[in-house]
Design a protein around this motif. Structure first.
Motif, mmCIF file in Angstrom:
data_model
loop_
_atom_site.group_PDB
_atom_site.id
_atom_site.type_symbol
_atom_site.label_atom_id
_atom_site.label_comp_id
_atom_site.label_asym_id
_atom_site.label_seq_id
_atom_site.Cartn_x
_atom_site.Cartn_y
_atom_site.Cartn_z
ATOM 1 N N PHE A 235 -2.853 2.884 -2.899
ATOM 2 C CA PHE A 235 -2.038 1.983 -3.665
ATOM 3 C C PHE A 235 -2.577 0.641 -3.372
ATOM 4 O O PHE A 235 -3.229 0.187 -2.492
ATOM 5 C CB PHE A 235 -0.509 1.995 -3.167
ATOM 6 N N THR A 236 -1.940 -0.317 -4.369
ATOM 7 C CA THR A 236 -2.548 -1.668 -4.287
ATOM 8 C C THR A 236 -1.483 -2.575 -4.695
ATOM 9 O O THR A 236 -0.358 -2.252 -5.507
ATOM 10 C CB THR A 236 -3.757 -1.758 -5.384
ATOM 11 N N VAL A 237 -1.381 -3.500 -3.892
ATOM 12 C CA VAL A 237 -0.298 -4.744 -4.071
ATOM 13 C C VAL A 237 -0.971 -5.978 -4.410
ATOM 14 O O VAL A 237 -1.847 -6.409 -3.766
ATOM 15 C CB VAL A 237 0.614 -4.860 -2.781
ATOM 16 N N SER A 238 -0.435 -6.618 -5.496
ATOM 17 C CA SER A 238 -0.882 -7.701 -5.939
ATOM 18 C C SER A 238 0.035 -9.019 -6.128
ATOM 19 O O SER A 238 1.193 -8.467 -6.548
ATOM 20 C CB SER A 238 -1.720 -7.867 -7.466
ATOM 21 N N TRP A 239 -0.341 -10.134 -5.788
ATOM 22 C CA TRP A 239 0.948 -11.255 -5.528
ATOM 23 C C TRP A 239 0.581 -12.464 -6.773
ATOM 24 O O TRP A 239 -0.858 -12.677 -6.859
ATOM 25 C CB TRP A 239 1.107 -11.634 -4.420
ATOM 26 N N GLU A 243 5.507 -13.116 -9.294
ATOM 27 C CA GLU A 243 5.511 -11.737 -9.288
ATOM 28 C C GLU A 243 4.888 -11.039 -8.423
ATOM 29 O O GLU A 243 3.717 -11.546 -7.864
ATOM 30 C CB GLU A 243 4.819 -11.363 -10.726
ATOM 31 N N ILE A 244 5.425 -9.802 -7.949
ATOM 32 C CA ILE A 244 4.419 -8.804 -7.043
ATOM 33 C C ILE A 244 4.646 -7.493 -7.904
ATOM 34 O O ILE A 244 5.736 -7.046 -8.307
ATOM 35 C CB ILE A 244 5.509 -8.560 -5.914
ATOM 36 N N CYS A 245 3.301 -6.986 -7.931
ATOM 37 C CA CYS A 245 2.979 -5.790 -8.594
ATOM 38 C C CYS A 245 2.521 -4.531 -7.402
ATOM 39 O O CYS A 245 1.677 -4.954 -6.755
ATOM 40 C CB CYS A 245 2.137 -6.006 -9.758
ATOM 41 N N VAL A 246 2.957 -3.418 -7.651
ATOM 42 C CA VAL A 246 2.448 -2.330 -6.747
ATOM 43 C C VAL A 246 2.077 -1.268 -7.726
ATOM 44 O O VAL A 246 2.583 -0.792 -8.659
ATOM 45 C CB VAL A 246 3.738 -1.701 -5.869
ATOM 46 N N GLN A 252 1.193 3.232 -13.637
ATOM 47 C CA GLN A 252 1.333 2.134 -14.251
ATOM 48 C C GLN A 252 1.803 1.203 -13.215
ATOM 49 O O GLN A 252 2.883 1.546 -12.265
ATOM 50 C CB GLN A 252 2.582 2.326 -15.357
ATOM 51 N N PRO A 253 1.834 -0.102 -12.997
ATOM 52 C CA PRO A 253 2.131 -0.908 -11.888
ATOM 53 C C PRO A 253 3.760 -1.074 -12.095
ATOM 54 O O PRO A 253 4.274 -1.081 -13.251
ATOM 55 C CB PRO A 253 1.241 -2.192 -12.470
ATOM 56 N N ILE A 254 4.450 -0.974 -10.976
ATOM 57 C CA ILE A 254 5.790 -1.589 -11.086
ATOM 58 C C ILE A 254 5.771 -2.803 -10.271
ATOM 59 O O ILE A 254 5.600 -3.281 -9.383
ATOM 60 C CB ILE A 254 6.654 -0.553 -9.920
ATOM 61 N N CYS A 255 6.553 -3.902 -11.355
ATOM 62 C CA CYS A 255 6.509 -5.307 -10.852
ATOM 63 C C CYS A 255 7.943 -5.850 -10.792
ATOM 64 O O CYS A 255 8.839 -5.138 -11.219
ATOM 65 C CB CYS A 255 5.732 -6.141 -11.985
ATOM 66 N N GLY A 256 8.037 -6.816 -9.868
ATOM 67 C CA GLY A 256 9.373 -7.616 -9.541
ATOM 68 C C GLY A 256 9.264 -8.943 -9.553
ATOM 69 O O GLY A 256 7.908 -9.468 -9.236
ATOM 70 N N PRO A 257 10.125 -9.740 -9.346
ATOM 71 C CA PRO A 257 9.869 -11.295 -9.064
ATOM 72 C C PRO A 257 9.529 -11.199 -7.567
ATOM 73 O O PRO A 257 9.887 -10.764 -6.717
ATOM 74 C CB PRO A 257 11.432 -11.672 -9.418
ATOM 75 N N ASN A 258 8.491 -12.357 -7.457
ATOM 76 C CA ASN A 258 8.129 -12.893 -6.035
ATOM 77 C C ASN A 258 9.081 -13.982 -5.517
ATOM 78 O O ASN A 258 8.928 -15.077 -6.024
ATOM 79 C CB ASN A 258 6.864 -13.400 -6.010
ATOM 80 N N SER A 259 10.127 -13.557 -4.797
ATOM 81 C CA SER A 259 11.187 -14.547 -4.589
ATOM 82 C C SER A 259 11.205 -14.657 -2.803
ATOM 83 O O SER A 259 10.855 -13.583 -2.305
ATOM 84 C CB SER A 259 12.512 -14.224 -5.143
#
Length: 259
Positions: A235-239, A243-246, A252-259
């Motif tokens: 797996f890969t995590v990007s910031w 936004e943060i995406c896994v 398909q990437p799963i993304c959410g807010p980077n808070s």
């Protein structure tokens, strides 16, 4: 009782600061007391065999000696209302070095081994941390690091091992504030085994991971490995600042807010 004896160990050997900088826990006295000490409790402590040799000067006042080697064992015992316990901590050619004694921010180099042992209530535990190489050294406006070592733990339910080999660099945004915001790049591998696990492994790469005000706002980290049952995953995590995406196993990437 544990607190003053641990303090005495620290005063004798001045290990807390340099070992903490190298990521090594200081081997202090451990007493498994739940109700605290009473006047009838008895504890003993002996570090008479510990020696410190080498060049112990510290011209830059950073708490790191030029070149010190620690050897020897500290034994302790306790008996009282909680039962009877005994243990030790031991330094095995533990070398602590200052790469540049004229610069308090030059970094640190540590190698050797630290061992802990404990017995009580019919059970025993030993834990050996072998530090093959623990270097964190200033290079230009940043720091290069290499951490190679292994934990070996013998517990009542069996033996455990954990090995690591990680290297990379830390580049601060402001060279005058090396422990503030900055960028981390690293790659390495981890592996382990235990009584119910023939082995697991993990490989990781951190690329331009940027820390700002206590949070990550850029870069990526990739991981791949196998678990105790031989199942493989990646797996890969990007910031980004927002936004943060896994991404797991190229799905398909799963993304959410980077808070």
């Amino acid at each position: 009782m544990a607190a003053p004896l641990s303090t005495a160990n620290e005063q004798l050997y001045k290990l807390s600061e340099p070992l903490a900088l190298a990521g090594v826990p200081v081997p202090l006295l451990f007493l498994p007391l739940s109700s605290g000490a009473t006047p009838l409790d008895v504890a003993s402590w002996n570090c008479g065999t510990v020696t410190v040799t080498g060049t112990l000067t510290d011209a830059d006042g950073d708490g790191i000696p030029v070149n010190a080697t620690y050897n020897g064992r500290c034994n302790w015992s306790y008996s009282g209302t909680e039962g009877s316990f005994s243990g030790y901590w031991q330094y095995n050619n533990l070398k602590v070095q200052d790469p540049d004694d004229a610069d308090p921010e030059a970094g640190i180099k540590v190698s050797g081994a630290v061992e802990w042992g404990y017995s009580g209530n019919g059970q025993s535990l030993t834990w050996t941390w072998t530090l093959t190489q623990h270097d964190f050294v200033k290079q230009g406006g940043g720091y290069d690091f290499t951490y190679v070592g292994q934990w070996d733990i013998s517990a009542p339910d069996g033996n455990y091992t954990f090995s690591y080999d990680l290297s990379g660099s830390w580049t601060p945004d402001d060279p005058n504030n090396p422990w503030g915001d900055g960028t981390l790049n690293a790659s390495g591998s981890f592996s382990g085994s235990g009584p119910n696990c023939t082995g697991w492994s993990l490989q990781t790469t951190l690329t331009d991971v940027h820390y700002s005000a206590g949070r990550i706002d850029g870069g990526s980290a990739s991981f791949s490995g196998t678990d105790c049952d031989g199942n493989a995953t990646a797996f890969t995590v990007s910031w980004s600042p927002t936004e943060i995406c896994v991404t797991v196993d190229s799905q398909q990437p799963i993304c959410g807010p980077n808070s």
